[in-house]
Design an enzyme around this catalytic site. Structure first.
Site, mmCIF file in Angstrom:
data_model
loop_
_atom_site.group_PDB
_atom_site.id
_atom_site.type_symbol
_atom_site.label_atom_id
_atom_site.label_comp_id
_atom_site.label_asym_id
_atom_site.label_seq_id
_atom_site.Cartn_x
_atom_site.Cartn_y
_atom_site.Cartn_z
ATOM 1 N N GLY A 45 81.142 -21.401 -0.689
ATOM 2 C CA GLY A 45 80.840 -22.820 -0.569
ATOM 3 C C GLY A 45 79.931 -23.111 0.616
ATOM 4 C CG HIS A 92 89.150 -23.700 -3.663
ATOM 5 N ND1 HIS A 92 90.058 -24.612 -3.173
ATOM 6 C CD2 HIS A 92 88.863 -22.875 -2.621
ATOM 7 C CE1 HIS A 92 90.312 -24.352 -1.913
ATOM 8 N NE2 HIS A 92 89.595 -23.307 -1.534
HETATM 9 P P1 AMP Z 1 88.997 -21.451 1.553
HETATM 10 O O1 AMP Z 1 90.116 -21.382 0.552
HETATM 11 O O2 AMP Z 1 89.015 -22.680 2.370
HETATM 12 O O3 AMP Z 1 88.869 -20.175 2.341
HETATM 13 O O4 AMP Z 1 87.669 -21.574 0.699
HETATM 14 C C1 AMP Z 1 87.352 -20.628 -0.298
HETATM 15 C C2 AMP Z 1 85.938 -20.839 -0.745
HETATM 16 O O5 AMP Z 1 85.794 -22.147 -1.282
HETATM 17 C C3 AMP Z 1 84.920 -20.721 0.403
HETATM 18 O O6 AMP Z 1 83.755 -20.074 -0.072
HETATM 19 C C4 AMP Z 1 84.657 -22.157 0.747
HETATM 20 O O7 AMP Z 1 83.396 -22.364 1.344
HETATM 21 C C5 AMP Z 1 84.720 -22.793 -0.631
HETATM 22 N N1 AMP Z 1 84.981 -24.226 -0.512
HETATM 23 C C6 AMP Z 1 85.926 -24.830 0.255
HETATM 24 N N2 AMP Z 1 85.824 -26.171 0.159
HETATM 25 C C7 AMP Z 1 84.785 -26.419 -0.683
HETATM 26 C C8 AMP Z 1 84.164 -27.613 -1.182
HETATM 27 N N3 AMP Z 1 84.598 -28.829 -0.846
HETATM 28 N N4 AMP Z 1 83.114 -27.481 -2.031
HETATM 29 C C9 AMP Z 1 82.664 -26.250 -2.391
HETATM 30 N N5 AMP Z 1 83.208 -25.095 -1.959
HETATM 31 C C10 AMP Z 1 84.245 -25.175 -1.117
#
Ligand code: AMP
Length: 292
Positions: free
Chosen positions: A144, A34
């Protein structure tokens, strides 16, 4: 850093931020992945907004909504340290009034892969992201690569509904052994955690055979499958799709490919993916290819 939790406060705070705003939408339980998105937003824009909202409507029946890790105080410390200007932390009741009845649904791009296995998931995502775009009004929204289908679906929504913003796609941030960082990794036992390093090795195996000239999707999937033999989980799918549309790719082709896989450890599903050729897995390559 300002923290607001109501729609009215969010609108008022947005008005004072000016033109150049990057936004990072999250469900909290933040990790370095994140923060990688926040850093890109920070580098590109004068102001950065982050949202922390565990959106109930994107969890399919039987998924982990109530157990999803919630670490708000720690999240806020991390966002403050990363230089975020404004954080929006609404409750479900603030985002969905009792008489809420409007949804946003994308067609074909949302139907295969995760859409097929998580009924209603993308409708929940597109509806909440449309609301959060309207509230935060970003210049650029950062997503991401790990959720590649989400990027393709949101790109479609942005185009089809004329949202006045850009999407930037940031490469998957990984642990030292290659495991893609995810808020759900905390669910893994230590044995599963060790086996899970096989997911990224499977992507590398597919990249190696691609680099040797292989273009047949069945052979690319086979290379990934072999590397997953030691993963200790259940392989749910290994798929090869057109990264622009997510249409399945059934025959050899020269255009870029998206190889995605999901491995299940008990009730925990781990996702990973890469673009082929492998040199597209950087911000510029991902942003120009996924859903483009
Ligand atoms: P989430 O909190 O899981 O909904 O993720 C929020 C954002 O962070 C989304 O755009 C995800 O794709 C991105 N994200 C989650 N894990 C990763 C990672 N390991 N590397 C890069 N971006 C990520």
């Amino acid at each position: 850093m300002e923290v607001v939790d109501s729609v009215e406060q969010m609108r008022a705070a947005r008005r004072s931020l000016g033109e150049s705003v990057g936004v990072v939408l999250t469900m909290g339980a933040l990790h370095e992945g994140h923060l990688a998105l926040v850093r890109e937003a920070r580098a590109d824009h004068t102001r950065v907004i982050a949202t922390v909202f565990v959106n109930p409507t994107q969890f399919a029946d039987g998924e982990d909504f109530s157990q999803y890790p919630r670490t708000l105080e720690r999240d806020l410390d991390m966002l403050r340290d990363a230089g975020v200007d404004l954080v929006f932390t609404p409750t479900p009741a603030m985002m969905y009034l009792p008489d809420h009845q409007t949804t946003v649904e994308v067609g074909a791009a949302a139907e295969g892969l995760e859409g097929e296995r998580r009924p209603g998931h993308f409708k929940g995502v597109t509806t909440v992201v449309a609301k959060l775009f309207n509230l935060t009004q970003p210049t650029t929204a950062y997503f991401g690569q790990k959720d590649a289908q989400q990027v393709v679906v949101l790109r479609r929504m942005v185009r089809d509904l004329n949202f006045p913003l850009q999407l930037a796609v940031i490469p998957t941030y990984r642990e030292a052994d290659g495991l893609a960082m995810s808020s759900r990794n905390v669910y893994l036992s230590s044995e599963q955690r060790i086996g899970a390093a096989a997911l990224s090795r499977a992507l590398l195996a597919a990249q190696w055979v691609y680099d040797e000239g292989v273009r047949d999707p069945a052979v690319l999937r086979g290379a990934a499958m072999m590397a997953l033999e030691s993963c200790g989980g259940e392989i749910e799918y290994i798929a090869v799709n057109d990264p622009r549309t997510l249409a399945p790719v059934l025959a050899a082709r020269q255009a870029p490919l998206l190889l995605s896989l999901v491995v299940r450890y008990g009730t925990t599903r781990l996702l990973d993916n890469c673009l082929l050729p492998g040199d597209l897995n950087i911000r510029a390559g991902l942003t120009a290819t996924l859903g483009a």
